[in-house]
Motif scaffolding. Structure first.
Motif, short mmCIF file in Angstrom:
data_model
loop_
_atom_site.label_atom_id
_atom_site.label_comp_id
_atom_site.label_asym_id
_atom_site.label_seq_id
_atom_site.Cartn_x
_atom_site.Cartn_y
_atom_site.Cartn_z
N ALA A 26 -74.13 -21.63 7.69
CA ALA A 26 -75.02 -20.48 7.47
C ALA A 26 -75.35 -20.31 5.99
O ALA A 26 -74.51 -20.56 5.12
CB ALA A 26 -74.36 -19.22 8.01
N ARG A 27 -76.56 -19.86 5.72
CA ARG A 27 -77.00 -19.61 4.34
C ARG A 27 -76.85 -18.15 3.95
O ARG A 27 -76.94 -17.80 2.78
CB ARG A 27 -78.47 -20.02 4.17
N LYS A 28 -76.57 -17.29 4.92
CA LYS A 28 -76.42 -15.86 4.65
C LYS A 28 -75.25 -15.62 3.71
O LYS A 28 -74.15 -16.14 3.91
CB LYS A 28 -76.19 -15.12 5.98
N ASN A 29 -75.49 -14.87 2.65
CA ASN A 29 -74.44 -14.51 1.67
C ASN A 29 -73.67 -15.73 1.18
O ASN A 29 -72.45 -15.70 1.01
CB ASN A 29 -73.47 -13.50 2.29
N ILE A 39 -64.83 -29.19 -0.35
CA ILE A 39 -64.75 -28.25 0.76
C ILE A 39 -65.47 -26.95 0.45
O ILE A 39 -65.67 -26.60 -0.72
CB ILE A 39 -63.26 -27.97 1.09
N LYS A 40 -65.86 -26.24 1.50
CA LYS A 40 -66.43 -24.90 1.39
C LYS A 40 -65.57 -23.96 2.21
O LYS A 40 -65.26 -24.23 3.37
CB LYS A 40 -67.88 -24.88 1.90
N LEU A 41 -65.19 -22.82 1.59
CA LEU A 41 -64.27 -21.89 2.24
C LEU A 41 -64.82 -20.47 2.20
O LEU A 41 -65.41 -20.05 1.21
CB LEU A 41 -62.91 -21.92 1.55
N THR A 42 -64.60 -19.74 3.28
CA THR A 42 -64.91 -18.32 3.27
C THR A 42 -63.81 -17.57 2.53
O THR A 42 -62.67 -18.04 2.45
CB THR A 42 -65.03 -17.77 4.71
N LEU A 371 -66.92 -3.51 -0.32
CA LEU A 371 -66.61 -3.66 -1.75
C LEU A 371 -65.92 -5.00 -2.01
O LEU A 371 -66.23 -5.69 -3.00
CB LEU A 371 -65.70 -2.53 -2.20
N PHE A 372 -65.00 -5.37 -1.14
CA PHE A 372 -64.32 -6.66 -1.32
C PHE A 372 -65.32 -7.81 -1.27
O PHE A 372 -65.28 -8.73 -2.10
CB PHE A 372 -63.24 -6.87 -0.26
N LEU A 373 -66.23 -7.78 -0.30
CA LEU A 373 -67.20 -8.87 -0.17
C LEU A 373 -68.10 -8.97 -1.39
O LEU A 373 -68.48 -10.06 -1.81
CB LEU A 373 -68.04 -8.65 1.09
N SER A 374 -68.43 -7.81 -1.97
CA SER A 374 -69.24 -7.82 -3.19
C SER A 374 -68.47 -8.44 -4.35
O SER A 374 -69.00 -9.27 -5.11
CB SER A 374 -69.66 -6.40 -3.53
N MET A 397 -72.80 -7.06 7.91
CA MET A 397 -72.55 -7.53 6.54
C MET A 397 -71.75 -8.82 6.53
O MET A 397 -71.66 -9.49 5.50
CB MET A 397 -71.81 -6.45 5.75
N LEU A 398 -71.16 -9.21 7.67
CA LEU A 398 -70.33 -10.40 7.74
C LEU A 398 -71.14 -11.63 8.14
O LEU A 398 -72.06 -11.54 8.95
CB LEU A 398 -69.19 -10.20 8.74
#
Length: 455
Positions: A26-29, A39-42, A371-374, A397-398
């Motif tokens: 996904a390209r969102k956020n 690697i890519k990690l959330t 706030l954490f995600l920002s 927002m997720l």
């Protein structure tokens, strides 16, 4: 950073189940996704599911693995296998953690028969690619084998590791990673190549922070004079009414009247031992946090061995009147347990919080995660939470790869399913799917039985 965690034959987990932080396409956020050449990690994962689905058991599996590595087998371990299958009493419980340490990917795992407390196998290797790895060590206590793989280059370091490893194969009560990190400071200075073993151990002991509803994260280490204004400003912005904080000293006699002598003496003894290890006058002095419900105290020791105990007081609209923590609301106390994830001190850590929404208004839960995600855009902190708060999905927002579900089968087995596994239609809202039966995330009601009971 955590990549993924696998567990089998533990509490409600029977066959191997894997929890993953690997990012999807996904390209969102995308700006809050960690990415390097490998690697890519959330940085966030929200775990949802019905009551008794196994969400807390997943958190317990993380905590159990951490406890075994850092301190040895915890109390009450012998009956934590999947007991709905009687044969599992003699089947090994397996734990495997894949993590990013520096720029390298490591995989560490161990197996243990919980009913007897017998460690059977243990291994640590660097993952070069899906088909290539470099072994640091492998251990099989059943066969009495220890092997140093092809990771290390120094013959002296390999010989040293072999010596400890061969001595460890007869000990089924403790992990080798634990043994090699007990009082081995000189070994790591003499053989710097072995430092990687300390780095992996310290990831579990210092970087992984696990919290249940009745516990805190890491003991308020952010409560210092230097950042009290920042904490007060954040708490005020979140609508608590708090306008100022101050650190106040508490007489030793007061604390002794509140806690058992044995507990107080143990804290003092630990501080004195830590103080003896201080090398220079400029080193930070040891401090220990003691916490009970709505009360916490910081114990510090100075160069002369004097013990000082402090706590925090809060003022609201009237800045001349201060209140103890036990006079604040449950929601404010819960916020104080959680807001550490929002400060720079949390960088490069993994926080796992069970039932993050306990005592919080639904809007507050959403705002804290928001706030954490920002802030995650600028930090490599990872946050893993369990929750029943559906508004986290309604807000959209997720990312889809930041959402995971745990459900329980008719046989009592917990299954971990990331949202992306359900392959929702592009026009399907996750919030709607949560309630229309598309996702295995809600309670299953026996309507016929409920109808009879209500007659």
């Amino acid at each position: 950073m955590l990549i993924q965690f696998s567990v089998s034959n533990f509490l409600s987990f029977n066959e191997k189940e894997t929890f993953s932080m690997i990012a999807g396409k996904a390209r969102k956020n995308i700006d809050r996704v960690f990415s390097n050449k490998k690697i890519k990690l959330t940085k966030c994962e929200v775990i949802l599911g019905a009551n008794a689905s196994g969400k807390s058991n997943l958190v317990s599996a993380f905590q159990f693995a951490q406890s075994v590595i850092v301190d040895g087998l915890p109390r009450g371990f012998s009956n934590k296998f999947f007991r709905l299958n009687p044969e599992n009493k003699s089947v090994p419980s397996e734990f495997e953690i894949e993590l990013l340490c520096g720029s390298k990917i490591f995989v560490y795992g161990f197996s243990v028969i919980l009913s007897t407390g017998s460690v059977l196998e243990e291994y640590l290797y660097e993952k070069i690619s899906p088909s290539s790895k470099k072994m640091l060590f492998s251990r099989d206590t059943a066969l009495g084998l220890f092997d140093v793989g092809n990771y290390f280059k120094s013959n002296d370091a390999i010989a040293k590791l072999n010596n400890y490893g061969e001595d460890s194969v007869a000990d089924q009560e403790v992990l080798f990673l634990t043994i090699i990190n007990r009082n081995k400071g000189k070994m790591f200075s003499d053989f710097p190549e072995l430092q990687v073993l300390r780095n992996i151990f310290e990831w579990f002991s210092d970087r992984l922070n696990i919290s249940f509803p009745d516990s805190i994260l890491t003991g308020y280490p952010y409560f210092t004079d230097a950042n009290l204004d920042e904490i007060a400003e954040l708490l005020n912005a979140l609508g608590t009414g708090i306008s100022e904080l101050k650190i106040v000293e508490v007489p030793v006699e007061v604390i002794k009247s509140k806690i058992p002598d044995e507990f107080y003496n143990r804290i003092v003894a630990d501080l004195e031992k830590a103080n003896a290890r201080i090398q220079t006058e400029t080193d930070d002095r040891p401090r220990i946090m003691a916490r009970s419900y709505k009360e916490f105290y910081t114990f510090e020791i100075d160069a002369n061995g004097k013990i000082t105990i402090t706590t925090i007081e809060f003022s609201h609209e009237n800045k001349k009147v201060f209140f103890d923590l036990n006079e604040e609301s449950d929601g404010t106390a819960r916020l104080l347990d959680l807001i550490e994830i929002l400060f720079k001190v949390s960088d490069d850590r993994v926080f796992i919080i069970d039932e993050i929404d306990r005592c919080l208004h639904p809007s507050m839960t959403v705002k804290v995660i928001e706030l954490f995600l920002s802030m995650a855009k600028k930090r490599n902190t990872q946050l893993i939470i369990t929750s029943h708060e559906s508004r986290l999905l309604a807000s959209e927002m997720l990312r889809n790869d930041e959402i995971c579900f745990v459900y329980k089968t008719a046989q009592g087995k917990s299954i971990i399913n990331p949202l992306e596994k359900y392959q929702l239609r592009a026009d399907k809202k996750v919030y709607a799917a949560l309630f229309d039966g598309t996702l295995d995330a809600g309670p299953s009601f026996d309507e016929a039985k409920l109808s009879r009971l209500s007659e």
